[in-house]
Structures are given as C-alpha cells and as structure tokens.
Write a protein that holds these residues in place. Structure first.
Motif, PDB file in Angstrom:
ATOM      1  N   ASP A 131       0.843  -1.190   0.000  1.00  0.00           N
ATOM      2  CA  ASP A 131       0.000   0.000   0.000  1.00  0.00           C
ATOM      3  C   ASP A 131       0.879   1.240   0.000  1.00  0.00           C
ATOM      4  O   ASP A 131       1.702   1.428   0.882  1.00  0.00           O
ATOM      5  N   THR A 132       0.718   2.082  -1.010  1.00  0.00           N
ATOM      6  CA  THR A 132       1.515   3.317  -1.104  1.00  0.00           C
ATOM      7  C   THR A 132       0.652   4.549  -0.948  1.00  0.00           C
ATOM      8  O   THR A 132       1.124   5.659  -1.165  1.00  0.00           O
ATOM      9  N   SER A 133      -0.588   4.387  -0.553  1.00  0.00           N
ATOM     10  CA  SER A 133      -1.515   5.509  -0.524  1.00  0.00           C
ATOM     11  C   SER A 133      -1.138   6.603   0.468  1.00  0.00           C
ATOM     12  O   SER A 133      -1.489   7.754   0.271  1.00  0.00           O
ATOM     13  N   ASP A 134      -0.416   6.272   1.525  1.00  0.00           N
ATOM     14  CA  ASP A 134      -0.104   7.278   2.533  1.00  0.00           C
ATOM     15  C   ASP A 134       1.305   7.842   2.418  1.00  0.00           C
ATOM     16  O   ASP A 134       1.723   8.634   3.226  1.00  0.00           O
ATOM     17  N   SER A 135       2.061   7.461   1.402  1.00  0.00           N
ATOM     18  CA  SER A 135       3.438   7.916   1.292  1.00  0.00           C
ATOM     19  C   SER A 135       3.746   8.360  -0.134  1.00  0.00           C
ATOM     20  O   SER A 135       3.632   7.568  -1.063  1.00  0.00           O
ATOM     21  N   PRO A 136       4.184   9.614  -0.293  1.00  0.00           N
ATOM     22  CA  PRO A 136       4.536  10.077  -1.641  1.00  0.00           C
ATOM     23  C   PRO A 136       5.789   9.384  -2.168  1.00  0.00           C
ATOM     24  O   PRO A 136       6.017   9.379  -3.367  1.00  0.00           O
ATOM     25  N   THR A 137       6.590   8.802  -1.279  1.00  0.00           N
ATOM     26  CA  THR A 137       7.793   8.095  -1.719  1.00  0.00           C
ATOM     27  C   THR A 137       7.559   6.607  -1.853  1.00  0.00           C
ATOM     28  O   THR A 137       8.481   5.861  -2.117  1.00  0.00           O
ATOM     29  N   GLY A 138       6.324   6.139  -1.689  1.00  0.00           N
ATOM     30  CA  GLY A 138       6.042   4.723  -1.818  1.00  0.00           C
ATOM     31  C   GLY A 138       6.512   3.939  -0.615  1.00  0.00           C
ATOM     32  O   GLY A 138       6.792   4.505   0.446  1.00  0.00           O
ATOM     33  N   THR A 139       6.597   2.635  -0.783  1.00  0.00           N
ATOM     34  CA  THR A 139       7.031   1.769   0.307  1.00  0.00           C
ATOM     35  C   THR A 139       7.980   0.705  -0.204  1.00  0.00           C
ATOM     36  O   THR A 139       7.990   0.381  -1.394  1.00  0.00           O
ATOM     37  N   ASP A 156      16.946   8.751  -6.420  1.00  0.00           N
ATOM     38  CA  ASP A 156      17.210  10.186  -6.286  1.00  0.00           C
ATOM     39  C   ASP A 156      18.055  10.480  -5.047  1.00  0.00           C
ATOM     40  O   ASP A 156      18.987  11.288  -5.097  1.00  0.00           O
ATOM     41  N   ALA A 157      17.734   9.838  -3.932  1.00  0.00           N
ATOM     42  CA  ALA A 157      18.476  10.061  -2.680  1.00  0.00           C
ATOM     43  C   ALA A 157      19.913   9.569  -2.791  1.00  0.00           C
ATOM     44  O   ALA A 157      20.842  10.221  -2.299  1.00  0.00           O
ATOM     45  N   PRO A 164      11.809   5.707   4.518  1.00  0.00           N
ATOM     46  CA  PRO A 164      11.767   6.528   3.301  1.00  0.00           C
ATOM     47  C   PRO A 164      13.149   7.099   2.967  1.00  0.00           C
ATOM     48  O   PRO A 164      13.907   7.470   3.872  1.00  0.00           O
ATOM     49  N   PRO A 165      13.496   7.137   1.692  1.00  0.00           N
ATOM     50  CA  PRO A 165      14.800   7.668   1.281  1.00  0.00           C
ATOM     51  C   PRO A 165      15.043   9.064   1.843  1.00  0.00           C
ATOM     52  O   PRO A 165      14.165   9.925   1.817  1.00  0.00           O
ATOM     53  N   GLY A 166      16.239   9.247   2.379  1.00  0.00           N
ATOM     54  CA  GLY A 166      16.633  10.535   2.932  1.00  0.00           C
ATOM     55  C   GLY A 166      16.304  10.698   4.407  1.00  0.00           C
ATOM     56  O   GLY A 166      16.824  11.596   5.063  1.00  0.00           O
ATOM     57  N   GLU A 167      15.444   9.850   4.965  1.00  0.00           N
ATOM     58  CA  GLU A 167      15.092   9.953   6.381  1.00  0.00           C
ATOM     59  C   GLU A 167      16.018   9.077   7.218  1.00  0.00           C
ATOM     60  O   GLU A 167      16.715   8.203   6.700  1.00  0.00           O
ATOM     61  N   ALA A 168      15.994   9.309   8.527  1.00  0.00           N
ATOM     62  CA  ALA A 168      16.828   8.522   9.438  1.00  0.00           C
ATOM     63  C   ALA A 168      16.556   7.043   9.213  1.00  0.00           C
ATOM     64  O   ALA A 168      15.416   6.625   9.093  1.00  0.00           O
ATOM     65  N   GLY A 169      17.610   6.256   9.099  1.00  0.00           N
ATOM     66  CA  GLY A 169      17.462   4.820   8.927  1.00  0.00           C
ATOM     67  C   GLY A 169      17.402   4.351   7.485  1.00  0.00           C
ATOM     68  O   GLY A 169      17.443   3.155   7.216  1.00  0.00           O
ATOM     69  N   TRP A 170      17.333   5.259   6.532  1.00  0.00           N
ATOM     70  CA  TRP A 170      17.187   4.833   5.143  1.00  0.00           C
ATOM     71  C   TRP A 170      18.444   4.151   4.608  1.00  0.00           C
ATOM     72  O   TRP A 170      18.400   3.417   3.638  1.00  0.00           O
ATOM     73  N   LEU A 171      19.576   4.359   5.279  1.00  0.00           N
ATOM     74  CA  LEU A 171      20.832   3.758   4.825  1.00  0.00           C
ATOM     75  C   LEU A 171      21.048   2.344   5.366  1.00  0.00           C
ATOM     76  O   LEU A 171      22.156   1.816   5.333  1.00  0.00           O
ATOM     77  N   PHE A 172      19.976   1.727   5.842  1.00  0.00           N
ATOM     78  CA  PHE A 172      20.049   0.349   6.337  1.00  0.00           C
ATOM     79  C   PHE A 172      20.775  -0.550   5.337  1.00  0.00           C
ATOM     80  O   PHE A 172      21.634  -1.335   5.705  1.00  0.00           O
ATOM     81  N   PHE A 173      20.447  -0.434   4.062  1.00  0.00           N
ATOM     82  CA  PHE A 173      21.062  -1.279   3.032  1.00  0.00           C
ATOM     83  C   PHE A 173      22.573  -1.057   2.952  1.00  0.00           C
ATOM     84  O   PHE A 173      23.336  -2.005   2.796  1.00  0.00           O
TER      85      PHE A 173
END
Length: 130
Positions: free
Chosen positions: A2-10, A101-102, A45-54
């Motif tokens: 479900d991506t309805s609540d996030s402009p950056t998807g999931t 993009d991030a 979400p890309p750019g937010e805290a924790g996004w660099l998990f990978f």
C-alpha cells in the motif's frame, strides 16, 4: 504494498531466517526446536533517518555482518536467530525512484560513480519491483 499514505512509496527488506525456540522451564521440550521463516523489515523513506540500512548491513546482495544482523533480528523478534540471509529489497516504483534520487544526491557517501553502481554494490541484483 500500500503506497496511498506515502509520496515516496514503500519498500521492505526481505530476509530468510532460522530461529530457535528455547523453552524457559526444563519440563518443556519442543521438536523441532528450529524453524525457517521469512522476515520482512520495512525500509525507511529515502533521505530519512534509517534509510541507509542497506548500506550499513548489506554487501553485493548479501548480509555484510551476519552475527550483528542476527543480533538485530533477535532483538526485534525475541527469539535466538541462528542464521539470516538477504533475499531482496521489495519495492514499488515510487519508492525506487525516490531511492535512486536520494542515492544520486549523496554518491560520495557510497563511494560510487553512478547510482546504479551504488545500488549494485550493496543490493546486488536483489531488487524486486511490485
């Protein structure tokens, strides 16, 4: 997804894990005591805290430091994890676009010349767009 609540998807990181059930009292036993399952870990979400998990935990599509990632999974699940392996980053198109993009805005942090090079360095070819 479900991506309805996030402009950056999931997106979710998908891992295969084995865990062990350890009874807390000697009068109880289990057979089998070890199980395999799939662990889904939501990607920030890309750019937010924790996004660099990978970047911090994966290398060329594999787990970079298995004992450490097993410890993280144990803390999240409350059971001893005996093995963990990375399967894929399961994502929708919106998340993947924001992710690219991030990365592109921070190529130096990945020591890569291109976005695709950075993604391959950490995720290998383990990206599944749904």
């Amino acid at each position: 997804m479900d991506t309805s609540d996030s402009p950056t998807g999931t997106a979710r990181y998908v891992f295969k894990i084995r865990f062990r059930v350890e009874p807390l009292i000697p009068e109880v036993s289990v057979d089998p005591a070890e199980f395999q399952t799939t662990l889904y870990w939501a990607a920030d979400p890309p750019g937010e805290a924790g996004w660099l998990f990978f970047r911090d935990h994966l290398w060329r599509g594999d787990v970079g430091d298995e004992p450490y990632l097993r410890e993280i999974a144990e803390d999240a699940l409350g059971v001893p994890v005996t093995s963990i392996s990375f399967s894929e980053l399961r994502t929708d198109r919106a998340y993947l676009d924001a992710f690219r993009d991030a990365i592109g805005a921070n190529l130096d942090a990945f020591r890569a010349d291109t976005v695709e090079g950075a993604m391959k360095k950490y995720l290998g070819s383990s990206i599944h767009v749904v």
